[in-house]
Design a protein around this motif. Sequence first.
Motif, PDB file in Angstrom:
ATOM      1  N   TRP A  82     -71.768 -63.743  44.422  1.00  0.00           N
ATOM      2  CA  TRP A  82     -72.730 -62.651  44.252  1.00  0.00           C
ATOM      3  C   TRP A  82     -74.175 -63.131  44.379  1.00  0.00           C
ATOM      4  O   TRP A  82     -75.004 -62.453  45.004  1.00  0.00           O
ATOM      5  CB  TRP A  82     -72.497 -61.948  42.918  1.00  0.00           C
ATOM      6  CG  TRP A  82     -71.329 -61.004  42.923  1.00  0.00           C
ATOM      7  CD1 TRP A  82     -70.153 -61.154  42.250  1.00  0.00           C
ATOM      8  CD2 TRP A  82     -71.236 -59.769  43.641  1.00  0.00           C
ATOM      9  NE1 TRP A  82     -69.318 -60.091  42.507  1.00  0.00           N
ATOM     10  CE2 TRP A  82     -69.955 -59.222  43.350  1.00  0.00           C
ATOM     11  CE3 TRP A  82     -72.081 -59.070  44.503  1.00  0.00           C
ATOM     12  CZ2 TRP A  82     -69.527 -58.011  43.884  1.00  0.00           C
ATOM     13  CZ3 TRP A  82     -71.652 -57.869  45.039  1.00  0.00           C
ATOM     14  CH2 TRP A  82     -70.397 -57.344  44.738  1.00  0.00           C
ATOM     15  N   TYR A 132     -74.953 -63.240  48.024  1.00  0.00           N
ATOM     16  CA  TYR A 132     -75.086 -61.889  48.583  1.00  0.00           C
ATOM     17  C   TYR A 132     -76.454 -61.312  48.260  1.00  0.00           C
ATOM     18  O   TYR A 132     -77.118 -60.716  49.123  1.00  0.00           O
ATOM     19  CB  TYR A 132     -73.974 -60.990  48.036  1.00  0.00           C
ATOM     20  CG  TYR A 132     -74.183 -59.525  48.338  1.00  0.00           C
ATOM     21  CD1 TYR A 132     -73.940 -59.015  49.605  1.00  0.00           C
ATOM     22  CD2 TYR A 132     -74.639 -58.659  47.345  1.00  0.00           C
ATOM     23  CE1 TYR A 132     -74.143 -57.669  49.886  1.00  0.00           C
ATOM     24  CE2 TYR A 132     -74.844 -57.310  47.611  1.00  0.00           C
ATOM     25  CZ  TYR A 132     -74.596 -56.822  48.887  1.00  0.00           C
ATOM     26  OH  TYR A 132     -74.811 -55.489  49.155  1.00  0.00           O
ATOM     27  N   HIS A 133     -76.915 -61.491  47.037  1.00  0.00           N
ATOM     28  CA  HIS A 133     -78.197 -60.912  46.630  1.00  0.00           C
ATOM     29  C   HIS A 133     -79.392 -61.668  47.201  1.00  0.00           C
ATOM     30  O   HIS A 133     -80.528 -61.170  47.122  1.00  0.00           O
ATOM     31  CB  HIS A 133     -78.285 -60.871  45.106  1.00  0.00           C
ATOM     32  CG  HIS A 133     -77.395 -59.834  44.500  1.00  0.00           C
ATOM     33  ND1 HIS A 133     -77.525 -58.483  44.765  1.00  0.00           N
ATOM     34  CD2 HIS A 133     -76.340 -59.943  43.631  1.00  0.00           C
ATOM     35  CE1 HIS A 133     -76.606 -57.806  44.097  1.00  0.00           C
ATOM     36  NE2 HIS A 133     -75.865 -58.666  43.409  1.00  0.00           N
ATOM     37  N   LYS A 172     -76.836 -58.815  55.710  1.00  0.00           N
ATOM     38  CA  LYS A 172     -76.380 -58.356  54.407  1.00  0.00           C
ATOM     39  C   LYS A 172     -75.310 -57.275  54.530  1.00  0.00           C
ATOM     40  O   LYS A 172     -74.588 -56.985  53.571  1.00  0.00           O
ATOM     41  CB  LYS A 172     -77.559 -57.823  53.582  1.00  0.00           C
ATOM     42  CG  LYS A 172     -77.223 -57.610  52.104  1.00  0.00           C
ATOM     43  CD  LYS A 172     -78.459 -57.275  51.287  1.00  0.00           C
ATOM     44  CE  LYS A 172     -78.114 -57.210  49.792  1.00  0.00           C
ATOM     45  NZ  LYS A 172     -79.312 -56.942  48.955  1.00  0.00           N
ATOM     46  N   PHE A 188     -70.659 -57.543  54.328  1.00  0.00           N
ATOM     47  CA  PHE A 188     -69.942 -57.701  53.062  1.00  0.00           C
ATOM     48  C   PHE A 188     -69.380 -56.355  52.602  1.00  0.00           C
ATOM     49  O   PHE A 188     -69.751 -55.299  53.115  1.00  0.00           O
ATOM     50  CB  PHE A 188     -70.875 -58.277  51.985  1.00  0.00           C
ATOM     51  CG  PHE A 188     -71.422 -59.637  52.313  1.00  0.00           C
ATOM     52  CD1 PHE A 188     -70.728 -60.781  51.967  1.00  0.00           C
ATOM     53  CD2 PHE A 188     -72.630 -59.776  52.997  1.00  0.00           C
ATOM     54  CE1 PHE A 188     -71.223 -62.037  52.276  1.00  0.00           C
ATOM     55  CE2 PHE A 188     -73.141 -61.016  53.315  1.00  0.00           C
ATOM     56  CZ  PHE A 188     -72.426 -62.158  52.946  1.00  0.00           C
ATOM     57  N   PRO A 221     -69.562 -54.849  49.212  1.00  0.00           N
ATOM     58  CA  PRO A 221     -70.032 -54.932  47.824  1.00  0.00           C
ATOM     59  C   PRO A 221     -69.511 -53.827  46.917  1.00  0.00           C
ATOM     60  O   PRO A 221     -69.497 -53.990  45.700  1.00  0.00           O
ATOM     61  CB  PRO A 221     -71.550 -54.852  47.971  1.00  0.00           C
ATOM     62  CG  PRO A 221     -71.750 -54.051  49.215  1.00  0.00           C
ATOM     63  CD  PRO A 221     -70.634 -54.441  50.132  1.00  0.00           C
ATOM     64  N   THR A 276     -66.401 -60.835  52.596  1.00  0.00           N
ATOM     65  CA  THR A 276     -67.237 -60.705  53.786  1.00  0.00           C
ATOM     66  C   THR A 276     -66.429 -60.112  54.928  1.00  0.00           C
ATOM     67  O   THR A 276     -65.228 -60.371  55.052  1.00  0.00           O
ATOM     68  CB  THR A 276     -67.826 -62.058  54.222  1.00  0.00           C
ATOM     69  OG1 THR A 276     -68.474 -61.900  55.483  1.00  0.00           O
ATOM     70  CG2 THR A 276     -66.734 -63.115  54.375  1.00  0.00           C
TER      71      THR A 276
END
Length: 505
Positions: A311, A314-315, A324, A327, A329, A361
């Motif tokens: 995480w 990802y952020h 981005k 993924f 999420p 992903t």
Amino acid sequence: MKKYILLLIPVIILQFSCNKNLDPKVTSSLTSVNAFTTESDAIAAVNAVYARLKGPSVGDNFDYWTVRHFALTDLPTDVGHCSYGGDPGQLSLATWNSANGLLAEDWRQIYKLIANANSAIYNITPMTTISDVQKAQFLAEAKFLRAVAYMDLTDAWGPVVLATEKDLANPNYLSQPPVTSVADIETLLISDLTNAAAVLPVNYVNNPIYSTNDVGRATKGAAMTLLMRLYLRQHQWQKAADAAQTVISSGTYSLYPSYQGLFLEANKWCSENIFSVLSDANVNGTELMNHFGPLVHPVITNRWQYYAASWPFYHSFANNDDRKNEFFPKYKGTDGLIHEEAPTLGATPPAGVLYMPDVATSKYADSTGSINNYYDGHSVDILRYADVLMSRAEALNELNGPTSEAIGLINQVRQRSHATPLVLGNYTQTSLRLAILQERGWEFFYEGKRRADLLRMGQYDVIVNAYLKAIGQTNTISLPKDQYFSYPLNQVQIDPNLSNAGREQ
């Protein structure tokens, strides 16, 4: 898969009982004397080396560069995460040891490629039934592939056993061989790659040896790009910059227009590919989608989310960065629950919600490909043009600090994904080095480069330990102990020259 094996057993028994009185007559046999007599024999031997990039095993195809290698290159970093226990969980949480099965499997498959390459080189070299041009081509391909394998081995384990075609004449060379230093292995690789770059064609269009445009074969650009990566690892910045410029100046490659399109299963080959492992879902597919796909997803079904992203990683992407979007999420699963990130570490989800420990992903799990097949046809890019641009930028920064050329090279990659361009005046040499490292993470996640990048830039312990702390783990990376993985236990038991002193967790 086991049920199919059980169903086959009676058939095998029945066939044996019907044929047990037959006395088969052998009409021919393949030996070292008659195996390498034609051009087709030589091509078959070279093709067998390429096949090892996928490390096929019986009934499955997920070894080496088509899944398991990522366990060594991305899981033990800030990028990858595995919520499963066992071998991948150890690598993800920096608790691996010599008994880790993924270490053993990667080692085994890489050395299988080396064995095939050595056999091809050894047997093709004395052939008199092919032309000198053909022989040079075949040997260059085999040596390039062997160099790929030894780069991966030395990235992971440092000093390893160096076996070449010259050892095949010695019947005892497999008896507890010594390890060879990384520097000595690199000397061989530089020689092999330099020679390969001089021999291999730019592409295989209208090639006099291969009748079709074999885009998956080693090329001049592939040899130069791998040589570039070796020079980067050595911190030979001018040589790395020059090798990258050779590839750029060839005019052979360009960035694919979209990041997402680059990894679609339908996109087997494009202008950005320099060297890739190619697959076809119906002929020789891989299990990439199985391992990377999200759990209980309503469209991409029956996947495992085995190799996921953290995480925090990802952020780290900006919201305007197309990367981005690669993924999953948040989604409503087939279990009826909303799958999403926990608002805080250790939070209890409310009714109807499942907090995911990591995020899947879509890099190798797009919804346009073989989404309901066990096997998929995704390509895996070992070398691609974006790496050449980023590597030249890195080398130039190490030589001269931030320059307009270095910033421009990085911005080519960023602008493809609509990320905000970098501004030259905002960076020092140190801050640009870190920006390049971060950019490489965003661009090349799960492409087998992250751990080597972190080590090369001296940030492996700093960045990974910060990540482990952020997810509530007490395990830490300690250098130089964790620069290299433990040698696989089964190999140490065979060869006492492989010592894990100072490597174990």
